[in-house]
Design an enzyme around this catalytic site. Structure first.
Site, PDB file in Angstrom:
ATOM      1  N   SER A 157     -13.954   1.105  -3.422  1.00  0.00           N
ATOM      2  CA  SER A 157     -14.298   1.462  -2.039  1.00  0.00           C
ATOM      3  C   SER A 157     -13.307   2.515  -1.597  1.00  0.00           C
ATOM      4  O   SER A 157     -12.202   2.629  -2.162  1.00  0.00           O
ATOM      5  CB  SER A 157     -14.204   0.230  -1.135  1.00  0.00           C
ATOM      6  OG  SER A 157     -14.197   0.595   0.238  1.00  0.00           O
TER       7      SER A 157
ATOM      8  N   TYR B 193      -9.737  -7.339   1.530  1.00  0.00           N
ATOM      9  CA  TYR B 193     -10.622  -6.335   0.954  1.00  0.00           C
ATOM     10  C   TYR B 193      -9.817  -5.183   0.359  1.00  0.00           C
ATOM     11  O   TYR B 193     -10.100  -4.732  -0.755  1.00  0.00           O
ATOM     12  CB  TYR B 193     -11.593  -5.836   2.021  1.00  0.00           C
ATOM     13  CG  TYR B 193     -12.748  -5.033   1.477  1.00  0.00           C
ATOM     14  CD1 TYR B 193     -13.755  -5.646   0.743  1.00  0.00           C
ATOM     15  CD2 TYR B 193     -12.840  -3.659   1.697  1.00  0.00           C
ATOM     16  CE1 TYR B 193     -14.821  -4.918   0.245  1.00  0.00           C
ATOM     17  CE2 TYR B 193     -13.902  -2.924   1.202  1.00  0.00           C
ATOM     18  CZ  TYR B 193     -14.893  -3.553   0.473  1.00  0.00           C
ATOM     19  OH  TYR B 193     -15.946  -2.821  -0.025  1.00  0.00           O
TER      20      TYR B 193
END
Length: 226
Positions: free
Chosen positions: A125, A138
């Site tokens: 990401s 995350y």
């Protein structure tokens, strides 16, 4: 390219990859908690159980006839919030699914991929190369995917092609269950997951002797780097 294992293939980017594999004439094999589109071979698995993820991978390879050409680790989750506010079991689950299950699936697939000289695509990401508040789990997981993939590409060089894909925000259900403050605004410009899936197929489709090592893919207005 023929058989490709896709984790998280029932929705979001994973479903887009499944569609792209089918359009390319390949055979996707999904590992997920939820059933994918009708007719797509599927092994039910909670990827938070990494040993189960390894076993599901071995089952998928067996169902594919003992040979696979690629693995795409598209499964992922997030629950944003301050570190002190996120229950420990939730924080651990995010890191396990996003990072540890990625390693578990690939570990189980390496023998078959070496035989076919296949390809691996991991999905990080833009929050794996830049950090933001209220995303400790995350960011930890996706930064980990970046480091893991770079080390793996060195380890498997000449045997299995390894590609790190770093997507920006996409128009998926990833944001649906979040509190309003963590959802993209009505004017947010998000990428189409089909575009990211197309880039993943490009990486998997490279001829022997050529590897795409890293791809950052985002809406053209997104600033991806810190």
């Amino acid at each position: 390219m023929d058989a490709v294992i896709v984790t998280g293939g029932s929705s979001g980017l994973g479903a887009a990859v499944v569609d792209a594999v089918i359009k390319a004439g390949g055979r996707p094999y999904v590992i997920d908690r939820q059933q994918p589109a009708d007719g797509v071979p599927w092994i039910e698995c909670d990827l938070a159980d990494t040993r189960a993820a390894e076993e599901a991978t071995r089952r998928a390879i067996a169902e594919a006839g003992g040979s696979i050409d690629g693995v795409v680790t598209a499964a992922g989750m997030d629950v944003p919030g301050a570190l002190a506010d996120i229950p420990g079991e939730t924080w651990d689950r995010i890191v396990t699914i996003d990072l540890l299950a990625t390693a578990a699936v690939i570990r189980a697939a390496i023998p078959a991929l070496k035989e076919s000289h296949g390809g691996i695509v991991t999905v990080a990401s833009t929050l794996g190369i830049k950090a933001v508040s209220d995303a400790t789990a995350y960011c930890a997981a996706k930064f980990g995917v970046v480091g893991f993939t770079r080390a793996l590409s060195a380890e498997l060089a000449g045997e299995v092609n390894v590609t790190l894909v770093i997507p920006g925000g996409m128009r998926t259900k990833f944001f649906d269950d979040r509190d309003a403050q963590y959802k993209p605004g009505p004017d947010a410009i998000l990428n189409d997951p089909a575009h990211v899936a197309g880039a993943i197929m490009f990486a998997l489709g490279q001829p022997r002797g050529c590897a795409v090592r890293e791809l950052v893919i985002a809406a053209e207005t997104e600033t991806s780097y810190p």
